[in-house]
Design a protein around this motif. Structure first.
Motif, PDB file in Angstrom:
ATOM      1  N   PHE A 129      -2.032 -47.863  10.471  1.00  0.00           N
ATOM      2  CA  PHE A 129      -0.920 -46.986  10.825  1.00  0.00           C
ATOM      3  C   PHE A 129      -0.101 -47.668  11.906  1.00  0.00           C
ATOM      4  CE2 PHE A 129       0.840 -43.729  13.731  1.00  0.00           C
ATOM      5  CZ  PHE A 129       1.827 -43.249  12.877  1.00  0.00           C
ATOM      6  N   THR A 130       1.167 -47.863  11.636  1.00  0.00           N
ATOM      7  CA  THR A 130       2.070 -48.477  12.597  1.00  0.00           C
ATOM      8  C   THR A 130       2.947 -47.389  13.202  1.00  0.00           C
ATOM      9  OG1 THR A 130       2.115 -50.500  11.260  1.00  0.00           O
ATOM     10  CG2 THR A 130       3.819 -50.255  12.960  1.00  0.00           C
ATOM     11  N   PRO A 131       2.809 -47.104  14.491  1.00  0.00           N
ATOM     12  CA  PRO A 131       3.622 -46.053  15.117  1.00  0.00           C
ATOM     13  C   PRO A 131       5.115 -46.343  14.978  1.00  0.00           C
ATOM     14  CG  PRO A 131       1.819 -46.717  16.551  1.00  0.00           C
ATOM     15  CD  PRO A 131       1.858 -47.711  15.431  1.00  0.00           C
ATOM     16  N   PHE A 132       5.878 -45.288  14.967  1.00  0.00           N
ATOM     17  CA  PHE A 132       7.326 -45.418  14.812  1.00  0.00           C
ATOM     18  C   PHE A 132       8.022 -44.555  15.849  1.00  0.00           C
ATOM     19  CE2 PHE A 132       5.657 -42.140  12.019  1.00  0.00           C
ATOM     20  CZ  PHE A 132       6.445 -41.054  12.304  1.00  0.00           C
ATOM     21  N   ALA A 133       9.268 -44.879  16.094  1.00  0.00           N
ATOM     22  CA  ALA A 133      10.083 -44.096  17.024  1.00  0.00           C
ATOM     23  C   ALA A 133      10.905 -43.082  16.240  1.00  0.00           C
ATOM     24  CB  ALA A 133      11.005 -45.012  17.820  1.00  0.00           C
ATOM     25  N   VAL A 134      10.992 -41.882  16.757  1.00  0.00           N
ATOM     26  CA  VAL A 134      11.811 -40.828  16.146  1.00  0.00           C
ATOM     27  C   VAL A 134      13.189 -40.848  16.778  1.00  0.00           C
ATOM     28  CG1 VAL A 134      12.057 -38.342  15.827  1.00  0.00           C
ATOM     29  CG2 VAL A 134       9.803 -39.415  15.593  1.00  0.00           C
ATOM     30  N   ASP A 135      14.212 -40.905  15.940  1.00  0.00           N
ATOM     31  CA  ASP A 135      15.586 -40.970  16.429  1.00  0.00           C
ATOM     32  C   ASP A 135      16.208 -39.598  16.614  1.00  0.00           C
ATOM     33  OD1 ASP A 135      16.001 -43.963  16.269  1.00  0.00           O
ATOM     34  OD2 ASP A 135      15.492 -43.544  14.173  1.00  0.00           O
ATOM     35  N   GLU A 136      15.833 -38.656  15.749  1.00  0.00           N
ATOM     36  CA  GLU A 136      16.435 -37.317  15.793  1.00  0.00           C
ATOM     37  C   GLU A 136      15.362 -36.277  15.495  1.00  0.00           C
ATOM     38  OE1 GLU A 136      19.631 -36.630  16.378  1.00  0.00           O
ATOM     39  OE2 GLU A 136      20.632 -38.583  16.135  1.00  0.00           O
ATOM     40  N   VAL A 137      15.488 -35.107  16.104  1.00  0.00           N
ATOM     41  CA  VAL A 137      14.668 -33.963  15.720  1.00  0.00           C
ATOM     42  C   VAL A 137      15.569 -32.982  14.979  1.00  0.00           C
ATOM     43  CG1 VAL A 137      13.019 -34.247  17.598  1.00  0.00           C
ATOM     44  CG2 VAL A 137      15.037 -32.804  17.940  1.00  0.00           C
ATOM     45  N   TYR A 138      14.952 -32.180  14.119  1.00  0.00           N
ATOM     46  CA  TYR A 138      15.720 -31.246  13.307  1.00  0.00           C
ATOM     47  C   TYR A 138      16.235 -30.079  14.134  1.00  0.00           C
ATOM     48  CZ  TYR A 138      13.324 -33.723   9.517  1.00  0.00           C
ATOM     49  OH  TYR A 138      12.828 -34.685   8.675  1.00  0.00           O
ATOM     50  N   ARG A 139      17.420 -29.603  13.785  1.00  0.00           N
ATOM     51  CA  ARG A 139      18.008 -28.400  14.375  1.00  0.00           C
ATOM     52  C   ARG A 139      18.481 -27.507  13.233  1.00  0.00           C
ATOM     53  NH1 ARG A 139      15.826 -29.008  19.264  1.00  0.00           N
ATOM     54  NH2 ARG A 139      16.541 -30.881  20.340  1.00  0.00           N
ATOM     55  N   GLU A 140      17.997 -26.280  13.222  1.00  0.00           N
ATOM     56  CA  GLU A 140      18.352 -25.398  12.107  1.00  0.00           C
ATOM     57  C   GLU A 140      19.847 -25.111  12.040  1.00  0.00           C
ATOM     58  OE1 GLU A 140      16.117 -21.898  11.495  1.00  0.00           O
ATOM     59  OE2 GLU A 140      14.179 -22.918  11.362  1.00  0.00           O
ATOM     60  N   ASP A 141      20.515 -25.174  13.184  1.00  0.00           N
ATOM     61  CA  ASP A 141      21.948 -24.884  13.186  1.00  0.00           C
ATOM     62  C   ASP A 141      22.788 -26.133  12.911  1.00  0.00           C
ATOM     63  OD1 ASP A 141      21.440 -26.221  15.533  1.00  0.00           O
ATOM     64  OD2 ASP A 141      22.465 -24.784  16.838  1.00  0.00           O
ATOM     65  N   THR A 142      22.140 -27.263  12.625  1.00  0.00           N
ATOM     66  CA  THR A 142      22.862 -28.511  12.380  1.00  0.00           C
ATOM     67  C   THR A 142      22.326 -29.181  11.135  1.00  0.00           C
ATOM     68  OG1 THR A 142      23.112 -28.807  14.780  1.00  0.00           O
ATOM     69  CG2 THR A 142      23.590 -30.716  13.379  1.00  0.00           C
ATOM     70  N   PRO A 143      22.945 -28.957   9.966  1.00  0.00           N
ATOM     71  CA  PRO A 143      22.469 -29.611   8.752  1.00  0.00           C
ATOM     72  C   PRO A 143      22.639 -31.122   8.836  1.00  0.00           C
ATOM     73  CG  PRO A 143      24.564 -28.507   8.353  1.00  0.00           C
ATOM     74  CD  PRO A 143      24.127 -28.101   9.727  1.00  0.00           C
ATOM     75  N   ILE A 144      21.845 -31.821   8.062  1.00  0.00           N
ATOM     76  CA  ILE A 144      21.957 -33.271   7.974  1.00  0.00           C
ATOM     77  C   ILE A 144      22.955 -33.573   6.860  1.00  0.00           C
ATOM     78  CG2 ILE A 144      20.714 -35.406   7.470  1.00  0.00           C
ATOM     79  CD1 ILE A 144      18.200 -33.869   8.554  1.00  0.00           C
ATOM     80  N   VAL A 145      24.083 -34.147   7.236  1.00  0.00           N
ATOM     81  CA  VAL A 145      25.174 -34.384   6.298  1.00  0.00           C
ATOM     82  C   VAL A 145      25.289 -35.877   6.032  1.00  0.00           C
ATOM     83  CG1 VAL A 145      27.643 -34.132   5.877  1.00  0.00           C
ATOM     84  CG2 VAL A 145      26.406 -32.335   7.116  1.00  0.00           C
ATOM     85  N   GLN A 146      25.197 -36.225   4.774  1.00  0.00           N
ATOM     86  CA  GLN A 146      25.387 -37.621   4.358  1.00  0.00           C
ATOM     87  C   GLN A 146      25.940 -37.626   2.954  1.00  0.00           C
ATOM     88  OE1 GLN A 146      22.171 -40.387   5.121  1.00  0.00           O
ATOM     89  NE2 GLN A 146      22.798 -41.689   3.415  1.00  0.00           N
ATOM     90  N   GLY A 147      27.123 -38.213   2.789  1.00  0.00           N
ATOM     91  CA  GLY A 147      27.747 -38.280   1.477  1.00  0.00           C
ATOM     92  C   GLY A 147      27.892 -36.914   0.853  1.00  0.00           C
ATOM     93  N   ARG A 148      27.403 -36.769  -0.371  1.00  0.00           N
ATOM     94  CA  ARG A 148      27.556 -35.511  -1.124  1.00  0.00           C
ATOM     95  C   ARG A 148      26.570 -34.427  -0.686  1.00  0.00           C
ATOM     96  NH1 ARG A 148      25.712 -39.169  -5.102  1.00  0.00           N
ATOM     97  NH2 ARG A 148      27.760 -39.119  -6.106  1.00  0.00           N
ATOM     98  N   PHE A 149      25.643 -34.751   0.209  1.00  0.00           N
ATOM     99  CA  PHE A 149      24.599 -33.803   0.575  1.00  0.00           C
ATOM    100  C   PHE A 149      24.793 -33.206   1.969  1.00  0.00           C
ATOM    101  CE2 PHE A 149      22.341 -36.190  -2.723  1.00  0.00           C
ATOM    102  CZ  PHE A 149      21.812 -35.139  -3.465  1.00  0.00           C
TER     103      PHE A 149
END
Length: 277
Positions: A129-149
């Motif tokens: 298992f190689t640890p990783f850094a988290v860049d963002e945490v989820y926010r219910e009031d902020t959808p993740i927008v990318q392209g058509r999604f």
């Protein structure tokens, strides 16, 4: 087999668990490369998005699946993790190395899993298992927008404290039909058993949070239910029955049926538990 036994089988002999990629929704594909745990590739029209990564020892099959579909893994812009268990986040660090611009998302209440003293909660067992850094945490009031999604996230604690679920729409341009899609981030009740809670020290209150969040999500109108593990929504059975055409996962009744099934299992677990609310 128990979940850990399935995970070990997949990691020890990944080709025995090989699952070719298949179409799930107009622009979404199953790409984990194995039959036990899911991972999904989104063709956003503006780069790729990946939901979950499966395990580090099976990562080559996930990458192979993406390439088989004609996509380049280097085009992944975001990696959305449903929760911090090895079978869902084990490949995150290596995928980020392959696609350095990809930002990793995780539920805030699972961040402590990544601390050195708590990494055993991720279940690396005897596997790397190689640890990783988290860049963002989820926010219910902020959808993740990318392209058509535009992907809406819901905090659904229970399986882990930071378990996160996803809801989005996907349009078939050929027909104009809009499909409402969702994935519950972690349905398994194995982490809410008396023995597991005693061993980890996680709070019994997670059971109540699981119930409340499941009842909340049950009301969502869902045409296509993705499984964080395909067995959760009979994905591979439906694929075998209907083939890889016309989105065989489409069944507007399935989401509520899945929720009811797991709520009934939670009822049984609580009735047998030594912990009383």
């Amino acid at each position: 087999m128990r979940p850990t036994e399935y995970m070990r089988a997949c990691c020890d002999s990944p080709w025995d668990w090989w699952q070719p990629p298949f179409h799930v929704a107009p622009h979404v594909y199953y790409v984990s490369g194995n039959r036990w745990v899911g991972a999904y590739l989104f063709d956003t029209g503006d780069g790729l998005l990946l939901l979950d990564t499966a395990m580090q020892p099976t990562l080559h099959l996930l990458v192979y699946s993406i390439c088989t579909l004609g996509f380049d893994p280097k085009d992944i812009r975001a990696i959305l993790l449903s929760h911090a268990h090895y079978d869902h986040c084990g490949g995150a660090r290596f995928l980020q190395g392959l696609a350095p611009q990809a930002r990793i998302y995780l539920g805030e209440r699972d961040l402590f899993f990544l601390e050195e003293s708590h990494q055993s909660l991720i279940y690396p067992d005897r596997y790397p298992f190689t640890p990783f850094a988290v860049d963002e945490v989820y926010r219910e009031d902020t959808p993740i927008v990318q392209g058509r999604f535009s992907i809406h996230t819901f905090s659904t604690p229970g399986h882990t404290p930071g378990c996160t679920s996803f809801y989005f729409e996907d349009t078939d341009e050929a027909t104009g039909r809009v499909y409402r899609c969702a994935m519950h981030g972690g349905l398994g009740l194995n982490t809410l058993s008396d023995g597991f809670l005693r061993h980890t020290g996680l709070p019994v209150s997670l059971r109540g949070e699981y119930r409340r969040s499941m009842e909340r999500l049950r009301a969502l109108p869902v045409d296509i239910a993705l499984g964080s593990h395909p067995e959760n929504t009979s994905m591979l059975e439906r694929l075998k029955q209907y083939g890889d055409r016309d989105y065989p996962q489409c069944d507007p009744a399935l989401w509520a049926e899945m929720a009811d099934s797991f709520l009934a299992q939670l009822d049984a677990l609580e009735q047998q538990s030594a912990f009383k609310a």
